[in-house]
Scaffold this motif. Structure first.
Motif, PDB file in Angstrom:
ATOM      1  N   LEU A  56       0.765  -1.315   0.108  1.00 48.69           N
ATOM      2  CA  LEU A  56      -0.003   0.001  -0.047  1.00 48.69           C
ATOM      3  C   LEU A  56       0.850   1.258  -0.012  1.00 48.69           C
ATOM      4  O   LEU A  56       0.620   2.143  -0.672  1.00 48.69           O
ATOM      5  CB  LEU A  56      -0.931   0.049   1.245  1.00 48.69           C
ATOM      6  N   TYR A  62      -0.314   5.419  -0.393  1.00 50.40           N
ATOM      7  CA  TYR A  62      -1.005   5.614   0.807  1.00 50.40           C
ATOM      8  C   TYR A  62      -1.020   5.144   2.131  1.00 50.40           C
ATOM      9  O   TYR A  62      -0.086   4.341   2.165  1.00 50.40           O
ATOM     10  CB  TYR A  62      -2.514   5.120   0.352  1.00 50.40           C
ATOM     11  N   ARG A  66      -8.539   1.903   3.685  1.00 51.94           N
ATOM     12  CA  ARG A  66      -9.799   2.528   3.942  1.00 51.94           C
ATOM     13  C   ARG A  66     -10.970   1.501   4.232  1.00 51.94           C
ATOM     14  O   ARG A  66     -10.891   0.608   3.461  1.00 51.94           O
ATOM     15  CB  ARG A  66     -10.188   3.002   2.391  1.00 51.94           C
ATOM     16  N   GLN A  69     -11.163  -2.495   3.460  1.00 52.56           N
ATOM     17  CA  GLN A  69     -10.031  -2.928   2.451  1.00 52.56           C
ATOM     18  C   GLN A  69      -9.071  -3.799   3.089  1.00 52.56           C
ATOM     19  O   GLN A  69      -8.788  -5.129   2.544  1.00 52.56           O
ATOM     20  CB  GLN A  69      -9.433  -1.691   2.059  1.00 52.56           C
ATOM     21  N   THR A  88     -19.000   2.717  -5.596  1.00 47.45           N
ATOM     22  CA  THR A  88     -18.489   3.540  -6.426  1.00 47.45           C
ATOM     23  C   THR A  88     -17.462   4.358  -5.843  1.00 47.45           C
ATOM     24  O   THR A  88     -17.763   5.244  -4.988  1.00 47.45           O
ATOM     25  CB  THR A  88     -18.854   4.108  -7.755  1.00 47.45           C
ATOM     26  N   GLY A  89     -16.064   4.246  -6.010  1.00 46.77           N
ATOM     27  CA  GLY A  89     -15.144   5.171  -5.354  1.00 46.77           C
ATOM     28  C   GLY A  89     -14.758   4.649  -3.920  1.00 46.77           C
ATOM     29  O   GLY A  89     -13.945   5.312  -3.279  1.00 46.77           O
ATOM     30  N   GLY A  90     -15.281   3.527  -3.391  1.00 49.35           N
ATOM     31  CA  GLY A  90     -14.974   2.911  -2.182  1.00 49.35           C
ATOM     32  C   GLY A  90     -13.378   2.438  -2.319  1.00 49.35           C
ATOM     33  O   GLY A  90     -12.888   2.184  -1.053  1.00 49.35           O
ATOM     34  N   GLY A  91     -12.984   1.999  -3.398  1.00 49.43           N
ATOM     35  CA  GLY A  91     -11.514   1.623  -3.187  1.00 49.43           C
ATOM     36  C   GLY A  91     -11.548   0.129  -3.503  1.00 49.43           C
ATOM     37  O   GLY A  91     -10.794  -0.625  -2.937  1.00 49.43           O
ATOM     38  N   SER A  93     -10.515  -1.543  -6.302  1.00 48.15           N
ATOM     39  CA  SER A  93      -9.379  -2.075  -6.831  1.00 48.15           C
ATOM     40  C   SER A  93      -8.337  -2.610  -5.982  1.00 48.15           C
ATOM     41  O   SER A  93      -7.637  -3.862  -6.377  1.00 48.15           O
ATOM     42  CB  SER A  93      -8.794  -1.140  -7.978  1.00 48.15           C
ATOM     43  N   LEU A  94      -7.907  -2.004  -5.050  1.00 49.06           N
ATOM     44  CA  LEU A  94      -6.857  -2.378  -4.153  1.00 49.06           C
ATOM     45  C   LEU A  94      -7.184  -3.634  -3.575  1.00 49.06           C
ATOM     46  O   LEU A  94      -6.515  -4.524  -3.254  1.00 49.06           O
ATOM     47  CB  LEU A  94      -6.516  -1.317  -2.999  1.00 49.06           C
ATOM     48  N   PRO A 343     -11.512   9.671 -11.809  1.00 46.95           N
ATOM     49  CA  PRO A 343     -11.649   9.950 -10.331  1.00 46.95           C
ATOM     50  C   PRO A 343     -12.431  11.436 -10.234  1.00 46.95           C
ATOM     51  O   PRO A 343     -12.961  11.450  -9.419  1.00 46.95           O
ATOM     52  CB  PRO A 343     -10.327   9.894  -9.716  1.00 46.95           C
TER      53      PRO A 343
HETATM   54  P1  ADP Z   1     -13.880   1.829  -6.927  1.00 43.90           P
HETATM   55  O1  ADP Z   1     -13.154   0.600  -7.886  1.00 43.90           O
HETATM   56  O2  ADP Z   1     -14.430   1.237  -5.668  1.00 43.90           O
HETATM   57  O3  ADP Z   1     -14.886   2.684  -7.505  1.00 43.90           O
HETATM   58  P2  ADP Z   1     -11.331   2.618  -6.564  1.00 43.90           P
HETATM   59  O4  ADP Z   1     -10.581   1.341  -6.535  1.00 43.90           O
HETATM   60  O5  ADP Z   1     -11.093   3.090  -8.145  1.00 43.90           O
HETATM   61  O6  ADP Z   1     -12.754   2.687  -6.527  1.00 43.90           O
HETATM   62  O7  ADP Z   1     -10.666   3.726  -5.937  1.00 43.90           O
HETATM   63  C1  ADP Z   1     -11.080   5.129  -5.900  1.00 43.90           C
HETATM   64  C2  ADP Z   1     -10.042   6.153  -5.559  1.00 43.90           C
HETATM   65  O8  ADP Z   1      -9.743   6.175  -4.357  1.00 43.90           O
HETATM   66  C3  ADP Z   1      -9.006   5.991  -6.435  1.00 43.90           C
HETATM   67  O9  ADP Z   1      -8.592   7.204  -6.981  1.00 43.90           O
HETATM   68  C4  ADP Z   1      -7.932   5.115  -5.276  1.00 43.90           C
HETATM   69  O10 ADP Z   1      -6.620   5.452  -5.647  1.00 43.90           O
HETATM   70  C5  ADP Z   1      -8.408   5.752  -4.093  1.00 43.90           C
HETATM   71  N1  ADP Z   1      -7.840   5.062  -3.036  1.00 43.90           N
HETATM   72  C6  ADP Z   1      -8.407   3.783  -2.967  1.00 43.90           C
HETATM   73  N2  ADP Z   1      -7.797   3.141  -1.703  1.00 43.90           N
HETATM   74  C7  ADP Z   1      -7.400   4.362  -0.958  1.00 43.90           C
HETATM   75  C8  ADP Z   1      -6.714   4.275   0.311  1.00 43.90           C
HETATM   76  N3  ADP Z   1      -6.542   3.283   1.088  1.00 43.90           N
HETATM   77  N4  ADP Z   1      -6.145   5.616   0.590  1.00 43.90           N
HETATM   78  C9  ADP Z   1      -6.149   6.558  -0.454  1.00 43.90           C
HETATM   79  N5  ADP Z   1      -6.676   6.468  -1.551  1.00 43.90           N
HETATM   80  C10 ADP Z   1      -7.217   5.343  -1.949  1.00 43.90           C
END
Ligand code: ADP
Ligand code: ZN
Length: 653
Positions: A56, A62, A66, A69, A88-91, A93-94, A343
């Motif tokens: 991470l 980062y 969040r 995750q 959406t925007g919740g993160g 992908s990570l 984003p």
């Molecule tokens: P989703 O696929 O759920 O819509 P994303 O994975 O695209 O969301 O993540 C949304 C945004 O949040 C991206 O710009 C990503 O880089 C950011 N993000 C995700 N996890 C973290 C984190 N732990 N800390 C800071 N930013 C994060």
């Protein structure tokens, strides 16, 4: 396929195109390597990270995980299956990217939109992850290069289109390497209850048998219980742990306004609150898409139409401009947006009523993924309700199908007509309780409700009289003319000034009457019928007429809309200290240059959140860049010096 919600609007069979997109590189300048964004796959790269926290920090820059995750990642790293429902925007992908970096082998990601795979791979390559994709846009040479890299263990993440994974040859090929995990993105596509059903997803159930030891993680931003249950069973995820995130998107301001002159209202909204911002405008039909785009363009905005009736290359070019240029507005049918993880979309506007709350929430969720203030704006009027009720009646399919469509629509109408917090209503639909939010139109300007029984009786009895005394039926417009005693050609032609209800409704304005009619239809006290949407009674109407039932209506605001933001300054720089704004702008223009040079979207260089943090912190040394969000090892190396120069330049001059 029995009941895709879209099938009854002939004009918008706009499921996002799958395999017909042209190769993305047509629009981004030539690049040599297959599926790696033009950059050679590094021969040696630090791939395995000892812990998720290390990945991470080092890779993504980062400081902390969040929400859920961490829990999701721990589960998958340990080899367990997971179902992840996150807005959406919740993160999301990570949740699969980090396990792919920690576990042995390659993370295989199933993603429905091949046109976006290039950007996903670019974003990963930019932070030093070895990623590639396999889809039909590649020629056999490019595919072979990716396949070789996979088999020899040189890929951390491999994106694959679902239809490709269904084929036996792809599965055999995957068996020649090591799969770290399977991630099934947009997993709601396997569900028929939802709004994006894709038959290719059904074949993914086989992954469980074929790779029993490989963890699978299914992710979606669609969160109703029905969808959740269906995707769990269809993907054979019975043994999975379920992670259901808080679905709230507090940075999105929800607003629903009565439709008066929708294009003008939209223009005022954009120029007044989102000048220069990127946004998406959703409309129901292709025709309306084209007209709205034309109107916005003729008023000086960069607005591009997008719908499935357009040539694939034109669509791809539009998508590329939206991603790469700043401040582009796309006017689209629902075909546009899924999987686009830009984003910094600052607003999502709907000029027609969406057909379900699920669809609406997913579409509005495309605003503000970066967590910065954004707006979801919807204009909704009498005609929307008339049209949609009628379309359901006319829709092919069995009774159960129509009933489902009606349930979807009723939930959407309840959201539009509520006098309570929009967010409380929305989250309630997804089974989450919440408190009034303070960031939606009803919280900002609380609407009142009023006893509309008498006006309802006047309107209903006009319908009854026309029908009983004259055998006639009319739409809302003429009924309102009669009630307000407005002399028109049609009134004269039919002698409607002789009706007992002629002129008895002069106390309400025309727009108030339209509000009454709309709400009566929404509450199923009036029913639009036939091709022209003439209004008829429902079984409940009689109880209103006899005084056995009262009717509560929402007060229509006199001035249709009040925004909470007065400034027309771009939202991305809002609440940044005034003295930091010039630096922020300087960083943005530096970023635009970088993005152009590399042919990637600006956000792949750095997101707005990172540039804001740099502008506020004014780092003077490389080590000062370390704590800044979004700057990992690779980006610090690639851009660190340049950032410091921009900062020094702005501070010195
Ligand atoms: P989703 O696929 O759920 O819509 P994303 O994975 O695209 O969301 O993540 C949304 C945004 O949040 C991206 O710009 C990503 O880089 C950011 N993000 C995700 N996890 C973290 C984190 N732990 N800390 C800071 N930013 C994060
Ligand atoms: Zn609210």
């Amino acid at each position: 396929m029995s009941w895709n919600t879209d099938e009854w609007v002939p004009d918008d069979r706009d499921a996002p195109p799958l395999d017909e997109e042209p190769p993305y590189d047509e629009y981004r300048g030539a690049f040599a390597e297959a599926g790696t964004g033009g950059r050679p796959v590094p021969a040696v790269a630090p791939s395995r990270y000892a812990t998720p926290a290390e990945a991470l920090r080092t890779v993504f820059g980062y400081d902390e995980f969040r929400g859920q995750q961490q829990a999701v990642i721990d589960r998958v790293v340990a080899g367990g299956d997971a179902v992840v429902l996150m807005p959406t925007g919740g993160g999301k992908s990570l949740c699969y990217q980090i396990p792919s970096l920690v576990r042995e082998g390659t993370g295989v990601v199933v993603s429905p939109l091949i046109a976006l795979m290039q950007d996903q791979v670019d974003a990963l390559t930019a932070v030093g992850v070895r990623a590639a994709f396999l889809n039909s846009t590649q020629d056999s040479g490019q595919r072979a290069a990716v396949e070789r890299a996979y088999v020899s263990g040189e890929l951390d993440i491999l994106y694959v289109a679902p239809e490709r994974l269904a084929s036996e040859s792809t599965k055999r090929f995957l068996e020649r390497g090591t799969v770290a995990l399977f991630a099934i993105d947009e997993a709601h596509c396997v569900s028929q209850w939802g709004h994006d059903f894709r038959p290719d997803y059904l074949a993914l159930s086989e992954l469980a048998e074929r790779w029993p030891g490989v963890p699978r993680i299914a992710l979606t931003a669609t969160a109703t219980e029905a969808t959740h249950r269906e995707l769990t069973s269809r993907l054979r995820l019975e043994a999975a742990e379920h992670f259901v995130a808080d679905f709230d998107r507090p940075n999105i301001q929800y607003r629903i306004v009565p439709k008066v002159d929708v294009r003008r209202q939209l223009l005022d909204f954009i120029t007044g609150e989102h000048a220069g911002d990127a946004g998406i405008v959703y409309a129901l039909s292709r025709n309306s898409v084209e007209r709205v785009a034309e109107f916005l363009s003729s008023n000086g905005l960069t607005a591009l139409p997008y719908h499935a009736g357009m040539e694939a290359p034109v669509r791809a070019r539009t998508q590329a401009r939206f991603l790469r240029e700043e401040g582009v507005i796309v006017v689209a049918t629902i075909a546009f947006g899924m999987g686009i993880d830009k984003p910094d979309v600052r607003f999502v506007a709907h000029v027609d009523l969406p057909k379900s709350v699920e669809g609406y929430y997913q579409e509005t969720g495309r605003a503000g993924r970066d967590g910065l203030p954004s707006t979801a704006w919807l204009a909704y009027g009498l005609q929307d309700v008339v049209q949609q009720r009628r379309m359901i009646d006319d829709s092919p399919g069995d009774l159960a199908h129509r009933r489902r469509l009606t349930q979807h629509l009723d939930a959407m109408l309840a959201l539009c007509e509520t006098v309570q917090c929009r967010r409380v209503n929305l989250l309630g639909y997804f089974g989450q309780r919440s408190e009034p939010c303070g960031n939606c139109d009803t919280c900002i300007t609380p609407p009142e409700s009023w006893d509309g029984t008498v006006p309802a009786q006047k309107l209903l009895s006009t319908v009854v009289r026309l029908q009983r005394e004259r055998g006639q039926r009319f739409g809302a417009g003429h009924l309102i003319d009669i009630l307000r005693g407005k002399r028109t050609a049609r009134v004269d032609q039919h002698g409607h000034d002789a009706l007992a209800t002629w002129g008895i409704g002069a106390d309400l304005s025309e727009s108030q009457w339209r509000g009454v009619a709309r709400q009566l239809i929404a509450q199923e006290l009036l029913k639009p019928e036939g091709e022209y949407g003439v209004l008829g009674l429902t079984p409940e109407s009689a109880r209103v007429l006899s005084g056995d039932r009262t009717v509560v209506l929402r007060t229509e605001p006199e001035r249709p809309e009040r925004s909470s933001r007065s400034s027309s300054r771009s939202v991305a720089s809002a609440d940044l200290a005034v003295e930091d704004q010039p630096l922020f702008e300087a960083l943005r223009s530096w970023r635009a240059g970088q993005a152009r040079e590399q042919g990637v979207p600006a956000y792949i260089v750095f997101g707005d959140a990172t540039l804001r943090a740099v502008a506020a912190a004014r780092p003077a040394t490389m080590s000062a860049l370390d704590g800044i969000t979004g700057i990992g090892a690779k980006k610090r190396e690639a851009y660190g010096e340049a950032l410091l120069e921009v900062v020094a330049g702005a501070s010195g001059g």
